[in-house]
Write a protein that holds these residues in place. Structure first.
Motif, PDB file in Angstrom:
ATOM      1  N   ARG A 419       0.801  -1.231   0.000  1.00 31.22           N
ATOM      2  CA  ARG A 419       0.000   0.000   0.000  1.00 31.22           C
ATOM      3  C   ARG A 419       0.832   1.280   0.000  1.00 31.22           C
ATOM      4  NH1 ARG A 419      -4.916  -0.898   4.192  1.00 31.22           N
ATOM      5  NH2 ARG A 419      -5.222   1.297   3.684  1.00 31.22           N
ATOM      6  N   ASN A 420       2.085   1.206   0.461  1.00 26.17           N
ATOM      7  CA  ASN A 420       2.921   2.414   0.398  1.00 26.17           C
ATOM      8  C   ASN A 420       3.709   2.499  -0.908  1.00 26.17           C
ATOM      9  OD1 ASN A 420       5.166   0.711   0.678  1.00 26.17           O
ATOM     10  ND2 ASN A 420       5.286   1.031   2.888  1.00 26.17           N
ATOM     11  N   GLY A 421       3.572   1.499  -1.766  1.00 24.96           N
ATOM     12  CA  GLY A 421       4.201   1.536  -3.083  1.00 24.96           C
ATOM     13  C   GLY A 421       5.650   1.102  -3.139  1.00 24.96           C
ATOM     14  N   TRP A 422       6.332   1.064  -2.003  1.00 23.98           N
ATOM     15  CA  TRP A 422       7.773   0.805  -2.000  1.00 23.98           C
ATOM     16  C   TRP A 422       8.105  -0.598  -2.515  1.00 23.98           C
ATOM     17  CZ3 TRP A 422      12.016   3.678  -1.675  1.00 23.98           C
ATOM     18  CH2 TRP A 422      13.238   3.047  -1.456  1.00 23.98           C
ATOM     19  N   ILE A 423       7.382  -1.592  -2.027  1.00 20.57           N
ATOM     20  CA  ILE A 423       7.662  -2.969  -2.447  1.00 20.57           C
ATOM     21  C   ILE A 423       7.407  -3.132  -3.943  1.00 20.57           C
ATOM     22  CG2 ILE A 423       6.758  -5.334  -2.308  1.00 20.57           C
ATOM     23  CD1 ILE A 423       6.616  -4.969   0.723  1.00 20.57           C
ATOM     24  N   LEU A 428       9.444  -3.878  -9.447  1.00 18.17           N
ATOM     25  CA  LEU A 428       9.596  -3.330 -10.796  1.00 18.17           C
ATOM     26  C   LEU A 428      11.067  -3.165 -11.163  1.00 18.17           C
ATOM     27  CD1 LEU A 428       6.718  -0.696 -10.753  1.00 18.17           C
ATOM     28  CD2 LEU A 428       6.946  -2.538 -12.429  1.00 18.17           C
ATOM     29  N   ASP A 429      11.855  -2.702 -10.208  1.00 20.29           N
ATOM     30  CA  ASP A 429      13.285  -2.504 -10.468  1.00 20.29           C
ATOM     31  C   ASP A 429      13.987  -3.834 -10.696  1.00 20.29           C
ATOM     32  OD1 ASP A 429      15.430  -0.518 -10.665  1.00 20.29           O
ATOM     33  OD2 ASP A 429      16.269  -1.525  -8.911  1.00 20.29           O
ATOM     34  N   LYS A 430      13.485  -4.892 -10.059  1.00 22.41           N
ATOM     35  CA  LYS A 430      14.059  -6.228 -10.234  1.00 22.41           C
ATOM     36  C   LYS A 430      13.660  -6.811 -11.589  1.00 22.41           C
ATOM     37  CE  LYS A 430      16.424  -9.357  -7.819  1.00 22.41           C
ATOM     38  NZ  LYS A 430      17.660  -9.052  -7.103  1.00 22.41           N
ATOM     39  N   VAL A 431      12.393  -6.633 -11.936  1.00 22.31           N
ATOM     40  CA  VAL A 431      11.867  -7.204 -13.179  1.00 22.31           C
ATOM     41  C   VAL A 431      12.318  -6.397 -14.393  1.00 22.31           C
ATOM     42  CG1 VAL A 431       9.722  -7.605 -14.462  1.00 22.31           C
ATOM     43  CG2 VAL A 431       9.898  -8.303 -12.071  1.00 22.31           C
ATOM     44  N   SER A 432      12.371  -5.069 -14.240  1.00 22.06           N
ATOM     45  CA  SER A 432      12.784  -4.178 -15.330  1.00 22.06           C
ATOM     46  C   SER A 432      13.824  -3.202 -14.789  1.00 22.06           C
ATOM     47  CB  SER A 432      11.563  -3.427 -15.884  1.00 22.06           C
ATOM     48  OG  SER A 432      11.938  -2.566 -16.935  1.00 22.06           O
ATOM     49  N   PRO A 433      15.079  -3.647 -14.676  1.00 24.99           N
ATOM     50  CA  PRO A 433      16.128  -2.824 -14.069  1.00 24.99           C
ATOM     51  C   PRO A 433      16.238  -1.440 -14.707  1.00 24.99           C
ATOM     52  CG  PRO A 433      16.928  -5.046 -14.455  1.00 24.99           C
ATOM     53  CD  PRO A 433      15.591  -4.955 -15.134  1.00 24.99           C
ATOM     54  N   GLY A 434      16.347  -0.424 -13.831  1.00 27.39           N
ATOM     55  CA  GLY A 434      16.485   0.951 -14.312  1.00 27.39           C
ATOM     56  C   GLY A 434      15.181   1.664 -14.559  1.00 27.39           C
ATOM     57  N   SER A 435      14.059   0.968 -14.364  1.00 18.82           N
ATOM     58  CA  SER A 435      12.756   1.582 -14.658  1.00 18.82           C
ATOM     59  C   SER A 435      12.299   2.543 -13.558  1.00 18.82           C
ATOM     60  CB  SER A 435      11.686   0.504 -14.869  1.00 18.82           C
ATOM     61  OG  SER A 435      11.532  -0.283 -13.689  1.00 18.82           O
ATOM     62  N   VAL A 436      12.840   2.388 -12.353  1.00 21.97           N
ATOM     63  CA  VAL A 436      12.397   3.187 -11.205  1.00 21.97           C
ATOM     64  C   VAL A 436      13.292   4.406 -11.009  1.00 21.97           C
ATOM     65  CG1 VAL A 436      11.979   3.192  -8.712  1.00 21.97           C
ATOM     66  CG2 VAL A 436      11.445   1.152 -10.061  1.00 21.97           C
TER      67      VAL A 436
END
Length: 691
Positions: A419-423, A428-436
Motif C-alpha cells: 500500500r505504500n508503493g515501496w515494495i 519493478l526494479d528487479k523485473v525491469s532494471p532501471g525503470s524506477v
C-alpha cells in the motif's frame, strides 16, 4: 524458473570456504576485470579487492599491493580464478585479525564451528536435531537413520541426499511435496541427488523460505551454516504457521478497535507473536514491553510472568525470587515442561539471548496455551476479515513469487505491504532494471499519506510504460488497498517477468516478444513430437484438470522424470488431485520455480496454468542452451531410461537440442496480434477498473 547452477572449484577445501552466491559474485567480478588479452594479472588485483569492499576498509589499494607483492614477485603475471580466491581468503584472514573479531557471521549464527568465514551455533544445531528427531523419527524411510546425535556431524551428512530436507518441508507445510517425487534410495547417483535438492529449494521457496544465496551444490556438500540457515527457516515457518487471523481468529483479541485489525493482518508472524506476548505480560503486571527475542528475554523475568498468567496452576514463587538469571531460566523451563511444551533451548540459551531458539520457545508456548478468548462475536468478526479462497490463493502465489525475487523487503501480506508503493517499486526494479526513479521514491516508514500516493503513482506510470492494462487505475487505488486491482497489477507484472525470461533465452528471435499463444503452441508441439495425441485449445481447456497433458509435457522435456506407474487416469477428484500434486513436485524437481497449488490445476485456473506452462518451457529452452554449450547431461544419453520412465517415444540428446532450437526460432510471432489470443481476453476481463 531456473535450476541452480554452481560455480565449481577444483580445490574442494577452497570451494568449501565460500557459498555459491559468493562464488558467483566473485567469479563475475573476476571476469569483468579481464583485459583485452582475456587475462587478469596480479597487478589488477589491488583495485579489484578494493572495489569488492570485503575487508571493512582495513586495507587501501597500496597496502593490498604490498601484501600481494610478498607472495607474487612479478605483478604482471597472470592469475587464475582459484589463485584469486586464495588471495581473497588471505586478505580476509588478515582483515579479521586486524579488526580483532570476525564480522562475517550470519545473524542466526553464533560461535564455535566450521570454516574461516562462517560459524554455527551448536545450541541451535542441537535444538534443530531434537526437532527433526521428534517429528521425523517415525518416517518410514528416515527412521533407519534417526535419531541423529547432535554431538556429531550426522545432520549435515544425512542432509546431503536431499531427502531429509524435503521431508522437513512437508512437516512444516503438509502436502507441499508429493513424496512420490522424492528419490529415496539408500545410495543415490549425482543426478538423483541433484533432483532432490532442486525439488527441496524450489519447494522451500514455495513455502516462503529465502534461498537466493543457496545452490544445490551447497546442499550436496553439506555446508553447515547454509544447511542450518535453511533448516531454521523451515522450522520457523512450521512454528509460526498458526500466527494469523485465518488460522487463529482469537488473535483479534490483541487489538482494541476494528481499524487495528488491518494492522494486525499486515504484521509478520513473529511480530504477532511479540504482540501476543506483550498482551499477556501487560495483564500479568509486567511493565517492560518485550521488543525482541534476545536481550529483552535474557533475565528470564518476562518468561516467568508469561507462564504464570497462562498456567498459574504450575507456577512457582521461587522463579521470580531467584537472583541468578541462569537459575531463573531453569525454573522457567521446568514450568514450561509441566505445560508439556517442547524444550527447544537450555537455560544458558535464554541467558545468552539466542533469538531463533527464544522465538521457537515462545511459539511452542503459544501453541500449547495461547490464553485468548473464545468470544464468538470477536471470532466471527475476525473470520469476516479474511479473504475468500480464490483471493487468498492468488495473494499467496504473488507473495511467494515476490519473496523469491530476492528484493530487500520481505512480504508478509501482499494487500497490506504494497500500500505504500515501496515494495512494488522494488519488484519493478528487479523485473525491469532501471525503470524506477529512486530519487522520486519515499522509503518506509512513510508518515505522510501523499508520499505513499506518489510512490504508487510512479508504479502506475511504469506499468503503463510496460504496456500493462491499467484503465481507470490510479496510485490511490493501491494506497486504499483495492484487492482486485492489486492482484490484477501483480499478475501482469508476474506475466511480464515470465515472458521476458523466455524472450532473453531466444537470442535468435530478433527481439520479438513472446506471447501466451507461443507458449501454447510450444507445449502442444512438445507433446506431439513424443508421439502422443493430447492437445489443448487454450489455457482454459477443461481437459487440463486431469493433469495428463502436463505430465506428458514434463515427460516430453525430460523423459526420465515422470514415473508413469504413479499416474492415475485423472477421472475422479481424488485422481485429479494425485496427478496435480505430482505435477507440481515433478516440475520443481526439474528446476521450475512455481507457486501454484493442486487446486489451480484441478480447477483450471487460467493464470496459474499459464505460469506452469511458461516455467516448463523456460526450463526446457534453458537446458537446450546449456546442453549446446557443455557436455551432455544424464538425460542426453549418458543415463539409460528406467522401467519407470515414460513409455512414450523420446528423442535422443542431439535431436532434442536441434528440435528445441528449431521450435524456438520457428515460432510464429505476429506483432500486430501479439497479446490478443490468450492474454488480452484475460486483461480485458480482470484488469480494468470499474468507475
Amino acid at each position: 524458473m531456473s535450476s541452480y547452477m554452481g560455480v565449481h572449484v577444483s580445490d574442494q577445501w577452497l570451494q568449501s570456504q565460500f557459498t555459491q552466491a559468493e562464488l558467483r559474485s566473485l567469479k563475475s567480478k573476476f571476469i569483468a576485470m579481464k583485459n583485452q588479452n582475456g587475462q587478469v594479472t596480479v597487478g589488477d588485483m589491488p583495485l579489484l579487492m578494493v572495489k569488492l569492499n570485503a575487508f571493512n576498509s582495513m586495507f587501501n589499494e597500496e597496502e593490498i599491493a604490498g601484501i600481494l607483492n610478498e607472495s607474487h614477485a612479478d605483478l604482471s603475471n597472470e592469475i587464475d580464478f582459484e589463485a584469486f580466491l586464495k588471495a581473497y581468503l588471505d586478505l580476509q584472514g588478515l582483515a579479521t585479525a586486524k579488526s580483532g573479531a570476525s564480522k562475517q557471521s550470519s545473524s542466526f549464527l553464533k560461535a564455535t564451528t566450521t570454516t574461516l568465514l562462517h560459524t554455527i551455533s551448536e545450541s541451535e544445531k542441537a535444538s534443530y536435531v531434537a526437532h527433526i528427531n521428534s517429528y521425523l523419527g517415525d518416517d518410514p524411510f528416515l527412521k533407519q537413520f534417526l535419531p541423529i546425535d547432535p554431538a556429531t556431524n550426522d545432520l549435515f551428512n544425512l542432509a546431503k541426499d536431499g531427502v531429509l530436507l524435503c521431508k522437513l518441508i512437508n512437516v512444516a507445510v503438509p502436502g507441499t511435496i508429493d513424496e512420490r517425487a522424492i528419490n529415496t534410495k539408500r545410495v543415490l547417483n549425482p543426478w538423483e541427488r541433484n533432483e532432490n535438492h532442486t525439488l527441496c529449494l524450489n519447494s522451500a521457496k514455495a513455502i516462503g523460505c529465502t534461498v537466493v544465496n543457496i545452490g544445490t551444490q551447497d546442499l550436496v556438500e553439506g555446508r553447515p551454516h547454509l544447511l542450518l540457515g535453511l533448516i531454521s527457516q523451515i522450522i520457523k515457518i512450521q512454528l509460526l504457521a498458526d500466527l494469523s487471523l485465518k488460522k487463529t481468529p482469537q488473535l483479534v483479541e490483541l487489538v482494541d478497535a476494528n481499524n487495528d485489525v488491518e494492522e494486525l493482518l499486515g504484521l509478520a508472524p513473529e511480530k504477532v507473536l511479540l504482540k501476543w506476548m506483550n498482551f499477556h505480560l501487560k495483564k500479568a503486571g509486567y511493565e517492560k514491553p518485550v521488543s525482541n527475542f534476545s536481550s529483552d528475554l535474557k533475565d528470564g523475568k518476562a518468561y516467568a510472568y508469561l507462564l504464570n498468567v497462562l498456567a498459574p496452576e504450575h507456577c512457582s514463587p521461587s522463579t521470580l525470587d531467584s537472583k541468578d538469571p541462569k537459575e531463573r531460566a531453569k525454573l522457567v523451563l521446568d514450568h514450561a515442561e509441566r505445560m508439556d511444551c517442547k524444550r527447544y533451548l537450555k537455560p544458558e540459551d535464554i541467558v545468552e539471548g539466542l533469538p531463533n531458539l527464544n522465538l521457537a520457545f515462545v511459539a511452542q508456548i503459544f501453541h500449547q496455551r495461547n490464553g485468548l478468548t473464545t468470544d464468538s462475536k470477536k471470532i466471527s468478526f475476525a473470520e469476516m476479515m479474511t479473504d475468500d479462497v480464490q483471493t487468498s490463493r492468488e495473494e499467496r502465489c504473488f507473495r511467494l513469487w515476490i519473496n523469491s525475487l530476492g528484493i530487500v523487503t520481505y512480504v508478509n501480506n501482499v494487500f497490506e505491504d504494497v500500500r505504500n508503493g515501496w515494495i512494488l517499486l522494488e519488484v519493478l526494479d528487479k523485473v525491469s532494471p532501471g525503470s524506477v526513479n529512486w530519487k522520486q521514491a519515499s522509503k518506509p516508514p512513510i508518515k505522510m499519506p501523499f508520499r505513499k500516493v506518489e510512490n504508487c503513482n510512479q508504479v502506475i506510470r511504469i506499468g503503463r510504460q510496460m504496456k500493462f492494462s491499467l484503465v481507470n487505475v490510479a496510485g490511490n487505488d493501491f494506497v486504499q488497498g483495492n484487492k482486485k486491482l492489486i492482484l490484477a497489477f501483480l499478475w501482469q507484472l508476474m506475466r511480464y517477468n515470465m515472458l521476458q525470461l523466455l524472450k532473453n533465452l531466444r537470442s535468435h528471435s530478433q527481439g520479438k516478444e513472446i506471447t501466451d499463444a507461443d507458449i501454447l503452441k510450444w507445449a502442444n508441439n512438445k507433446v506431439k513430437h513424443t508421439g502422443r495425441t493430447s492437445k489443448i485449445v487454450n489455457f482454459k481447456d477443461q481437459s487440463l484438470s486431469s493433469g495428463i497433458f502436463f505430465l506428458e509435457l514434463l515427460s516430453a522435456v525430460e523423459p526420465r522424470v515422470v514415473n508413469w506407474n504413479l499416474v492415475t487416469k485423472g477421472e475422479s477428484d481424488e485422481e485429479k488431485r494425485l496427478n496435480a500434486t505430482y505435477i507440481i513436485s515433478v516440475a520443481r524437481k526439474l528446476g521450475c520455480s512455481i507457486f501454484l497449488l493442486p487446486e489451480d490445476i484441478m480447477e483450471v485456473n487460467q493464470k496459474m496454468i499459464l505460469t506452469l506452462a511458461a516455467s516448463i518451457m523456460y526450463w526446457s529452452l534453458q537446458k537446450a542452451v546449456e546442453d549446446g554449450e557443455s557436455s551432455p547431461s544424464p538425460s542426453n544419453g549418458t543415463c539409460t531410461a528406467t522401467p519407470d520412465a515414460s513409455p512414450a517415444p523420446s528423442v535422443n540428446g542431439e535431436d532434442e537440442i536441434s528440435s528445441l532450437g528449431g521450435e524456438v526460432s520457428n515460432l510464429n510471432i505476429d506483432d500486430v496480434a501479439s497479446d490478443t489470443t490468450v492474454s488480452s481476453q484475460l486483461e480485458n476481463e480482470e484488469f480494468t477498473a470499474v468507475e
